[in-house]
Scaffold this motif. Sequence first.
Motif, mmCIF file in Angstrom:
data_model
loop_
_atom_site.group_PDB
_atom_site.id
_atom_site.type_symbol
_atom_site.label_atom_id
_atom_site.label_comp_id
_atom_site.label_asym_id
_atom_site.label_seq_id
_atom_site.Cartn_x
_atom_site.Cartn_y
_atom_site.Cartn_z
ATOM 1 N N LEU A 50 0.825 -1.202 0.000
ATOM 2 C CA LEU A 50 0.000 0.000 0.000
ATOM 3 C C LEU A 50 0.860 1.253 0.000
ATOM 4 C CD1 LEU A 50 -2.902 1.191 0.363
ATOM 5 C CD2 LEU A 50 -2.482 1.077 2.830
ATOM 6 N N HIS A 51 0.410 2.260 -0.731
ATOM 7 C CA HIS A 51 1.047 3.583 -0.725
ATOM 8 C C HIS A 51 -0.042 4.592 -0.384
ATOM 9 C CE1 HIS A 51 3.780 6.819 -1.772
ATOM 10 N NE2 HIS A 51 2.766 7.390 -2.383
ATOM 11 N N THR A 52 0.211 5.446 0.612
ATOM 12 C CA THR A 52 -0.770 6.458 0.995
ATOM 13 C C THR A 52 -0.152 7.845 0.921
ATOM 14 O OG1 THR A 52 -0.215 6.385 3.356
ATOM 15 C CG2 THR A 52 -1.936 4.864 2.586
ATOM 16 N N CYS A 53 -0.988 8.834 0.681
ATOM 17 C CA CYS A 53 -0.575 10.240 0.676
ATOM 18 C C CYS A 53 -1.649 11.023 1.403
ATOM 19 C CB CYS A 53 -0.469 10.788 -0.739
ATOM 20 S SG CYS A 53 0.577 9.854 -1.845
ATOM 21 N N GLU A 54 -1.273 11.704 2.445
ATOM 22 C CA GLU A 54 -2.216 12.531 3.201
ATOM 23 C C GLU A 54 -1.628 13.929 3.315
ATOM 24 O OE1 GLU A 54 -5.098 11.354 3.884
ATOM 25 O OE2 GLU A 54 -4.667 9.236 3.581
ATOM 26 N N GLN A 55 -2.473 14.928 3.135
ATOM 27 C CA GLN A 55 -2.027 16.312 3.212
ATOM 28 C C GLN A 55 -2.899 17.077 4.189
ATOM 29 O OE1 GLN A 55 -2.636 17.369 -0.920
ATOM 30 N NE2 GLN A 55 -0.437 17.304 -1.274
ATOM 31 N N PHE A 56 -2.295 18.036 4.863
ATOM 32 C CA PHE A 56 -3.058 18.969 5.673
ATOM 33 C C PHE A 56 -2.299 20.284 5.731
ATOM 34 C CE2 PHE A 56 -0.569 16.467 8.771
ATOM 35 C CZ PHE A 56 0.099 17.461 9.476
ATOM 36 N N ALA A 57 -2.996 21.316 6.140
ATOM 37 C CA ALA A 57 -2.380 22.629 6.284
ATOM 38 C C ALA A 57 -3.015 23.327 7.477
ATOM 39 C CB ALA A 57 -2.584 23.452 5.017
ATOM 40 N N PHE A 58 -2.268 24.235 8.062
ATOM 41 C CA PHE A 58 -2.769 25.029 9.178
ATOM 42 C C PHE A 58 -1.979 26.331 9.241
ATOM 43 C CE2 PHE A 58 0.598 22.407 10.870
ATOM 44 C CZ PHE A 58 1.289 23.241 11.730
ATOM 45 N N ILE A 59 -2.438 27.232 10.088
ATOM 46 C CA ILE A 59 -1.764 28.505 10.292
ATOM 47 C C ILE A 59 -1.091 28.488 11.663
ATOM 48 C CG2 ILE A 59 -2.044 31.019 10.505
ATOM 49 C CD1 ILE A 59 -2.585 29.932 7.669
ATOM 50 N N ALA A 60 0.220 28.743 11.669
ATOM 51 C CA ALA A 60 0.950 28.934 12.920
ATOM 52 C C ALA A 60 0.911 30.433 13.211
ATOM 53 C CB ALA A 60 2.388 28.442 12.785
ATOM 54 N N ASN A 61 0.478 30.789 14.390
ATOM 55 C CA ASN A 61 0.235 32.187 14.739
ATOM 56 C C ASN A 61 1.499 32.905 15.199
ATOM 57 O OD1 ASN A 61 -2.559 32.053 14.135
ATOM 58 N ND2 ASN A 61 -2.854 30.946 16.051
ATOM 59 N N ALA A 62 2.486 32.937 14.308
ATOM 60 C CA ALA A 62 3.739 33.666 14.533
ATOM 61 C C ALA A 62 4.399 33.845 13.162
ATOM 62 C CB ALA A 62 4.655 32.901 15.478
ATOM 63 N N PRO A 63 5.263 34.851 13.050
ATOM 64 C CA PRO A 63 5.945 35.064 11.775
ATOM 65 C C PRO A 63 6.841 33.882 11.386
ATOM 66 C CG PRO A 63 6.255 36.939 13.268
ATOM 67 C CD PRO A 63 5.616 35.834 14.061
ATOM 68 N N LEU A 64 7.147 33.793 10.108
ATOM 69 C CA LEU A 64 7.971 32.706 9.570
ATOM 70 C C LEU A 64 9.306 32.574 10.292
ATOM 71 C CD1 LEU A 64 8.336 30.521 7.367
ATOM 72 C CD2 LEU A 64 9.288 32.309 5.921
ATOM 73 N N ASP A 65 9.966 33.666 10.616
ATOM 74 C CA ASP A 65 11.279 33.571 11.261
ATOM 75 C C ASP A 65 11.199 32.943 12.652
ATOM 76 O OD1 ASP A 65 10.015 35.921 12.254
ATOM 77 O OD2 ASP A 65 11.952 36.810 12.766
ATOM 78 N N VAL A 66 10.020 32.987 13.273
ATOM 79 C CA VAL A 66 9.817 32.343 14.571
ATOM 80 C C VAL A 66 9.432 30.878 14.379
ATOM 81 C CG1 VAL A 66 8.379 32.316 16.659
ATOM 82 C CG2 VAL A 66 9.182 34.501 15.703
ATOM 83 N N THR A 67 8.549 30.588 13.410
ATOM 84 C CA THR A 67 8.041 29.222 13.252
ATOM 85 C C THR A 67 9.004 28.299 12.514
ATOM 86 O OG1 THR A 67 6.809 29.843 11.268
ATOM 87 C CG2 THR A 67 5.639 29.919 13.363
ATOM 88 N N TRP A 68 9.756 28.819 11.548
ATOM 89 C CA TRP A 68 10.651 27.971 10.743
ATOM 90 C C TRP A 68 11.513 27.042 11.604
ATOM 91 C CZ3 TRP A 68 11.932 25.716 6.375
ATOM 92 C CH2 TRP A 68 13.232 25.251 6.207
ATOM 93 N N PRO A 69 12.260 27.555 12.580
ATOM 94 C CA PRO A 69 13.134 26.651 13.343
ATOM 95 C C PRO A 69 12.377 25.564 14.109
ATOM 96 C CG PRO A 69 13.618 28.960 13.856
ATOM 97 C CD PRO A 69 12.383 28.941 13.015
ATOM 98 N N LEU A 70 11.118 25.798 14.418
ATOM 99 C CA LEU A 70 10.353 24.852 15.236
ATOM 100 C C LEU A 70 10.043 23.544 14.520
ATOM 101 C CD1 LEU A 70 7.878 27.350 16.908
ATOM 102 C CD2 LEU A 70 9.987 26.376 17.873
ATOM 103 N N PHE A 71 10.294 23.483 13.210
ATOM 104 C CA PHE A 71 10.016 22.258 12.461
ATOM 105 C C PHE A 71 11.266 21.430 12.203
ATOM 106 C CE2 PHE A 71 6.337 24.920 11.675
ATOM 107 C CZ PHE A 71 5.335 24.042 12.039
ATOM 108 N N GLY A 72 12.391 21.841 12.780
ATOM 109 C CA GLY A 72 13.572 20.997 12.785
ATOM 110 C C GLY A 72 13.421 19.939 13.863
ATOM 111 N N ALA A 73 14.079 18.824 13.704
ATOM 112 C CA ALA A 73 13.937 17.706 14.653
ATOM 113 C C ALA A 73 14.325 18.097 16.068
ATOM 114 C CB ALA A 73 14.777 16.522 14.193
ATOM 115 N N GLU A 74 15.359 18.908 16.221
ATOM 116 C CA GLU A 74 15.790 19.329 17.551
ATOM 117 C C GLU A 74 14.801 20.308 18.160
ATOM 118 O OE1 GLU A 74 17.795 20.404 21.078
ATOM 119 O OE2 GLU A 74 17.630 18.581 19.904
ATOM 120 N N LYS A 75 14.412 21.318 17.426
ATOM 121 C CA LYS A 75 13.530 22.367 17.967
ATOM 122 C C LYS A 75 12.086 21.885 18.156
ATOM 123 C CE LYS A 75 16.673 25.592 18.001
ATOM 124 N NZ LYS A 75 17.822 25.105 18.706
#
Length: 168
Positions: A24-49
């Motif tokens: 089986l191969h699956t593909c699921e997509q979703f989107a949301f709004i993080a309530n902070a500017p990109l420069d604040v949210t970007w690092p939060l999606f790294g594995a460490e942060k």
Amino acid sequence: MTASPNPLHGPLRTCGPAHAGEPLHTCEQFAFIANAPLDVTWPLFGAEKERVWAPGWNPVFVWPAAAFDQEGMVFKVPHGDKTAVWVNTVFDPAAHRIQYVYVLPDVVVTVITLQLAPIAQSTHVAVTYSRTALAAAANDLVKEMADQDRGAGREWDLQINTYLRQRR
């Protein structure tokens, strides 16, 4: 491939085997709004942060040995009775794109792609999970994982926005 609208979190799509008995191969997509500017949210999606906002997320870094978010990093995460090996395949701050590939040996390969975009003082976060069973015997587990992926948008939205509110 089938598609169904999800007004809160974007379209969902599921791909399946072309013939019964195939992995089986699956593909699921979703989107949301993080309530902070990109420069604040970007690092939060790294594995460490991600540790600061995702309860229970505790990767063990293989390379670099000292936890540091970068393209090519390798880390391990317990997953039930197995250990998933993760590799960051894209960490591109200029394109606002992050991608991880992880393998549960003999079970599944998962590709997680994140695309971030600034929207005024917030950040649009689009996430795609693609999963491929490594054998037809893993199809039920991969289907279960894809079902969980469908609800992940609400969970991510709540977790990261709760963290962002608390840090102010």
